[in-house]
Each structure stands twice: as C-alpha cells, then as structure tokens.
Design a protein around this motif. Structure first.
Motif: not given
Length: 386
Positions: A92-113
């Motif tokens: 499903f190609e989850p977007p990261h929408l961040g770089a550096g210190v704002t690094q996406a997490t798996v929990g955030g991936m699920v929570a954001a949907g």
C-alpha cells in the motif's frame, strides 16, 4: 524464524501501562507521538508527550508466510529495508511525510492510516493489518486479531485502529501482511486534460490491465495537463498492456522519482502552495467529472484513478468544498493547513460534517476504549474517527 528479535516481555509496555493508568486516574491528556512526521494533521496537538520510539524492533518475520510483527516505535524505513532485502514490500506504499528527526514509525503509519499511489489497486493500510496489541485508556494491554488473514474471532478491532490517529489507544505490537515485489513495472505518460484523464482511466478499469497507480496534474493552464499510469505485475501482463495502452514510456529512474515525489508530496504542485492556502483532500467516486476551479483555487492533482483529488484553497472555501464533495457522494478534509493559516479553537479542522448517527457510534467507541478521553485530545476534533 527469520530476522527475529527476542520476543520476551519488553519493560516499556509496563511503563506505558502505569503511565496510562495514572493519566486515566487524573484525567490528564496524553499526546501519543512517534517520529512526529504527521504533526501537521489535526485540530490541536495537546497533552503530555508520550514518545513511542523507545519501543522499537522487529519481533518476528516469516518471509514464507508473508507476515511480519513489529513494535510500534520501529522506524518505517527500517522495516521497509528489511522487507526489501527479502524481495518483499508493504504493497500500500505508506507515505513517510517526514525526514531527519521527523522519521515515520510503524505505529504512526497504522494510526494515520494513509496509503500511497498504489492504494486503488493494492488496498489500504487497514487491509494488511492482521492483528495488534494496544493499551486502552484505562491501562489494559489488549491483543486483537492474529497473524493470519482468516482470523474471524471477535470484532475486527485491529483494522479499527488504522486511521484512528491514536485517539482510541496506544499501539504496542502490530502484525502486518507483506507481499512480494512485482517482477515487472512500467510507467506511461499521456498529455491530456483532467476530464480526458478521468475518461481514459474509466475505460481502462473495465479491462484486465495491471494498472497499479495513476497521477494527473495540470501543466499550468485550465485545460492541459499530463497523466502518469504505472503498470505492475507479471512480465507478460505488463508487456501486453504496453502494446495496448499507447502513451510514452518513461525511463525507470524518471518514473521512480515521480512516484516517490507523489507519495511524499514533494512534487512542485505540493511544495509551491500559496501561504494562505490549505491543502484539501477530497475522496470522491472515481468517475466524478473534473472539479471546477475558482480564482482562488488551482487545478487539482488527481490520484487513485480519479478517486482522490487534492485541492489547494483558502479555509474560507471549506463549506463550498464540503458541499461539492457531498454532492457527488464524497467527503472533504483539510489535510495540511498553509503556512499563513492559524488555528484558534476551531474543532472541525475542515472535516466534512458528521451525521448524528455516525457521531454517536464514534462517541460510543471513544467511551469504550478511552472513557476519560486522555488519548490525543483535539487531534480529530470532537472524537471524530477518519
């Protein structure tokens, strides 16, 4: 077991349970946060910070079973790298929408949907969640689902957490279905108007073509633009589609760069947004005709075969955008406020108004999972669930 990490009890879970129990007892709000890559989304980000990144790592990975179980604070990039080494991916190609210190997490991936360009063909985040563990608003550590697709015991709470933005519970461990990377891929380019793109995509949907993603954006004038169509699948299917669909095939490097920029909202269409405009996300039927533009809006960017329309417009256009989306059976939400937009105490954040019946269901869910409302207050307005 491949790429396994010892599955012994992690002390962070106990720490989190105690912290949640204390917050529940004192009715003290908690702001659940991973890498912070999606802090731009939401009405208000209030409460004492609860950082999930200390709870990180892959618990188990079975490539032959197409399932991975991972802790919620694990960097999404780390998981994708491990999967890629075995020729597998998150389809499903989850977007990261961040770089550096704002690094996406798996929990955030699920929570954001949130899903990427392949959403229309591969499915959404929630379609790949097999099971998960979470801490509810009274500090109980609960487990739902399992590690197989045919798990039908009880309510499908695992998928309910996808897109709830942490308002119902604190995710701990998540089991996800993964898929092999496709053997063949190609991207076709067409010069066409928005309506021509909609008509072309509608015609292709009626045919057995391996269309994986699509992207239309304006070239600057009111009636011109270009459409990208990505094909993925078996070599024979992609080659047959290439001979049938026409268009100009892009080289792989150019195509990969375009799709990555689309997924991460790094295309000029996104990055050059006017400071007093907000980015609106409209979910509409794929065959919806080209959306009209006003003096204060520009040509939308279109994904998912026409089902997702990104629009840039001032917040004053909220009612008009809601009405336009509702008139075709869709919905609209302000996805990212512009730099000049300031939020005071507004609780709608540009959400499409919720029906009384749906609002009642949402409030009952919130009461069941988080009776004192301590998790991410204000993130989705009045307990709205995306």
């Amino acid at each position: 077991m491949d790429q396994a990490v010892a599955a012994s009890h992690h002390p962070t879970v106990l720490d989190w349970q105690e912290r949640v129990r204390s917050a529940h007892a004192h009715k003290a709000p908690l702001r659940i946060r991973g890498g912070g890559s999606k802090d731009f989304y939401g009405v208000r980000l209030g409460g004492e910070l609860l950082d999930t990144r200390s709870y990180s790592g892959i618990v188990s990975y079975e490539p032959s079973e197409l399932v991975v179980t991972v802790r919620s604070g694990t960097p999404l990039a780390q998981l994708e790298q491990v999967l890629a080494e075995r020729g597998q991916c998150l389809a499903f190609e989850p977007p990261h929408l961040g770089a550096g210190v704002t690094q996406a997490t798996v929990g955030g991936m699920v929570a954001a949907g949130l899903s990427g360009p392949a959403r229309v063909s591969a499915g959404a985040v929630r379609d790949y969640i097999l099971g998960l563990s979470m801490i509810n608003g009274v500090g109980e550590h609960l487990t739902f689902g399992g590690q197989v697709m045919k798990n039908v015991a009880g309510y499908d709470v695992s998928r309910l957490m996808a897109g709830a933005w942490g308002t119902l519970g604190l995710l701990t461990d998540i089991s996800i279905k993964v898929l092999p990377m496709q053997r063949a891929q190609a991207t076709l380019y067409y010069e066409c108007s928005q309506q021509q793109a909609i008509d072309m995509l509608a015609g292709w949907r009626a045919q057995p073509l391996p269309i994986n993603a699509s992207l239309w954006q304006s070239d600057g004038s009111s009636d011109s633009g270009h459409l990208l169509v990505r094909l993925r699948g078996a070599m024979a299917a992609v080659e047959a589609a290439l001979s049938h669909m026409g268009g100009t095939m892009l080289d792989h490097a150019q195509a990969d760069g375009a799709w990555l920029a689309c997924r991460e909202q790094q295309l000029p269409w996104f990055t050059q947004m006017e400071a007093d405009h907000a980015l609106w996300r409209l979910s509409v039927p794929a065959t919806t005709p080209a959306l009209p533009c006003t003096e204060q809006t520009i040509q939308p960017l279109m994904e998912w075969g026409g089902a997702l329309r990104w629009v840039q417009a001032p917040m004053q256009h909220a009612a008009a955008l809601h009405a336009m989306a509702a008139s075709v059976g869709g919905s609209a939400v302000c996805f990212r406020p512009g730099e000049a937009v300031r939020w005071a105490s507004s609780d709608d954040f540009g959400y499409t108004p919720t029906s009384p019946a749906l609002r009642q269901v949402q409030q009952r869910l919130k009461q069941a999972f988080d009776p004192n409302g301590i998790f991410n207050p204000g993130r989705l307005g009045d307990w709205a669930i995306s």
